[in-house]
Write a protein that holds these residues in place. Structure first.
Motif, PDB file in Angstrom:
ATOM      1  N   ASN A  78      -8.239  -4.113  -1.721  1.00  0.00           N
ATOM      2  CA  ASN A  78      -8.184  -4.937  -0.793  1.00  0.00           C
ATOM      3  C   ASN A  78      -9.593  -5.193  -0.085  1.00  0.00           C
ATOM      4  N   THR A  93       0.854  -1.282  -0.010  1.00  0.00           N
ATOM      5  CA  THR A  93       0.078  -0.124  -0.142  1.00  0.00           C
ATOM      6  C   THR A  93       0.895   1.363  -0.021  1.00  0.00           C
ATOM      7  N   ILE A 100     -11.299   8.368   5.925  1.00  0.00           N
ATOM      8  CA  ILE A 100     -11.832   7.512   6.902  1.00  0.00           C
ATOM      9  C   ILE A 100     -13.498   7.373   6.826  1.00  0.00           C
ATOM     10  N   LEU A 117      -7.250   4.681   4.826  1.00  0.00           N
ATOM     11  CA  LEU A 117      -6.877   4.828   6.274  1.00  0.00           C
ATOM     12  C   LEU A 117      -5.702   5.699   6.097  1.00  0.00           C
ATOM     13  N   ALA A 118      -4.725   5.311   5.208  1.00  0.00           N
ATOM     14  CA  ALA A 118      -3.332   5.653   5.088  1.00  0.00           C
ATOM     15  C   ALA A 118      -3.170   7.177   4.719  1.00  0.00           C
ATOM     16  N   ASP A 132      -8.461   1.122  -3.901  1.00  0.00           N
ATOM     17  CA  ASP A 132      -8.128   0.184  -2.835  1.00  0.00           C
ATOM     18  C   ASP A 132      -9.030  -1.185  -3.340  1.00  0.00           C
ATOM     19  N   ALA A 150      -9.852  -6.450   4.014  1.00  0.00           N
ATOM     20  CA  ALA A 150      -8.997  -5.699   4.899  1.00  0.00           C
ATOM     21  C   ALA A 150      -8.531  -4.464   4.581  1.00  0.00           C
ATOM     22  N   PRO A 151      -9.177  -3.396   3.864  1.00  0.00           N
ATOM     23  CA  PRO A 151      -8.834  -2.180   3.048  1.00  0.00           C
ATOM     24  C   PRO A 151      -7.892  -1.271   4.003  1.00  0.00           C
ATOM     25  N   ASN A 152      -6.999  -0.560   3.558  1.00  0.00           N
ATOM     26  CA  ASN A 152      -6.176   0.227   4.653  1.00  0.00           C
ATOM     27  C   ASN A 152      -5.687   1.628   3.789  1.00  0.00           C
ATOM     28  N   ILE A 212     -14.564  -0.108   5.242  1.00  0.00           N
ATOM     29  CA  ILE A 212     -13.947  -0.654   6.411  1.00  0.00           C
ATOM     30  C   ILE A 212     -14.857  -1.145   7.299  1.00  0.00           C
ATOM     31  N   SER A 233      -5.439  -7.343  -2.716  1.00  0.00           N
ATOM     32  CA  SER A 233      -5.438  -8.047  -1.516  1.00  0.00           C
ATOM     33  C   SER A 233      -3.976  -8.834  -1.181  1.00  0.00           C
ATOM     34  N   VAL A 280       2.908   7.367   7.151  1.00  0.00           N
ATOM     35  CA  VAL A 280       1.580   6.555   7.583  1.00  0.00           C
ATOM     36  C   VAL A 280       0.945   7.245   8.734  1.00  0.00           C
TER      37      VAL A 280
END
Length: 264
Positions: free
Chosen positions: A40, A17, A53, A48-49, A38, A43-45, A86, A116, A203
């Motif tokens: 994934n 990521t 949110i 967030l990064a 994203d 478990a997406p992030n 999320i 993913s 991050v």
């Protein structure tokens, strides 16, 4: 029309990521219109990064067909992002990703898909949607094993793997060398990213590493990769350029081969 690049790794924690974000930031420096997605789903992030949110419209909603993909795009300072959901897991078919993402190809120069970290339908959806694939790996036997598995799976299905990003490199004797990795995978290393605590700090601050430390060695490598992906030459000062012509690093040679073979 832009191109879609899938960024893969079958092992978590290798920096997939963060590579997507850094590469996206460096592409945007070139004046390219860039979209990060994203993919994934479990478990997406990526969102967030980037401090996106709990957004109201995500790729999950697109695949549910409750939102058009253009309405799920979030505009950040340097690039755009489509986050994933999320806090819930709606029933979706990841393999429909290609049908939706193709509607955006004309609007962007480069679309980067963050996959993913597992060999599942989520990763397959990225392979199907992408024009070309880049794998992120680290110089250790465990990660190399999962990288081999991803390459084998992609090639068996006829997908185009263009290169590796070798991340979190300490330059220690116990690490696998570029020779070891290329000989085992038969895939060129296009960027070597040294371990840098600033990447982790970025991050925590919800900022691209390229914005915080634009002259760090890792970001310069991402920047060089960004140039070659879109067919542009990276300009260095004359002294550095002369030194590298005398003793070029393997990834420099690989990038030149890639540039010549694709853009001539």
């Amino acid at each position: 029309m832009g191109k879609i690049v899938g960024v893969l790794s079958l092992k978590g924690g290798v920096g997939k990521t963060s590579s997507v974000i850094s590469l996206g930031a460096c592409l945007s420096e070139l004046g390219k219109k860039v979209l990060l997605v994203d993919c994934n789903f479990s478990a997406p992030n990526l969102g967030l990064a980037l401090n996106v949110i709990n957004p109201e419209k995500t790729l999950h909603h697109v695949l549910e067909r409750s939102v058009h993909i253009k309405d799920a795009v979030h505009e950040l300072d340097n690039f755009h992002v489509i986050p994933a959901t999320i806090f819930k897991e709606p029933k979706i078919n990841p393999l429909k990703l290609k049908d939706h993402i193709k509607n955006l190809k004309e609007a962007y120069d480069v679309i980067l898909l963050d996959s993913s970290p597992a060999l599942n339908d989520e990763t397959l959806s990225v392979m199907l949607a992408a024009d070309e694939l880049i794998l992120v790996t680290t110089p250790d036997h465990v990660t190399l094993g999962t990288t081999l598995k991803a390459i084998k799976n992609a090639r068996e299905r006829g997908f185009k793997v263009i290169g590796l990003i070798l991340n979190k490199v300490y330059n220690k004797k116990f690490e696998l060398s570029i020779d070891d990795i290329e000989r085992t995978t038969d895939v060129p290393v296009l960027a070597v990213i040294p371990h840098d605590v600033e990447a982790v700090k970025s991050v925590s601050l919800f900022m691209p590493w390229a914005e915080r430390k634009p002259r760090s060695k890792g970001i310069i490598e991402y920047r060089k990769l960004a140039h070659v992906l879109v067919g542009e030459r990276y300009q260095e000062n004359k002294i550095k350029n002369l030194i590298k012509k005398i003793t070029p690093a393997r990834q420099e040679i690989n990038r030149e081969i890639f540039y010549t073979s694709v853009f001539g």
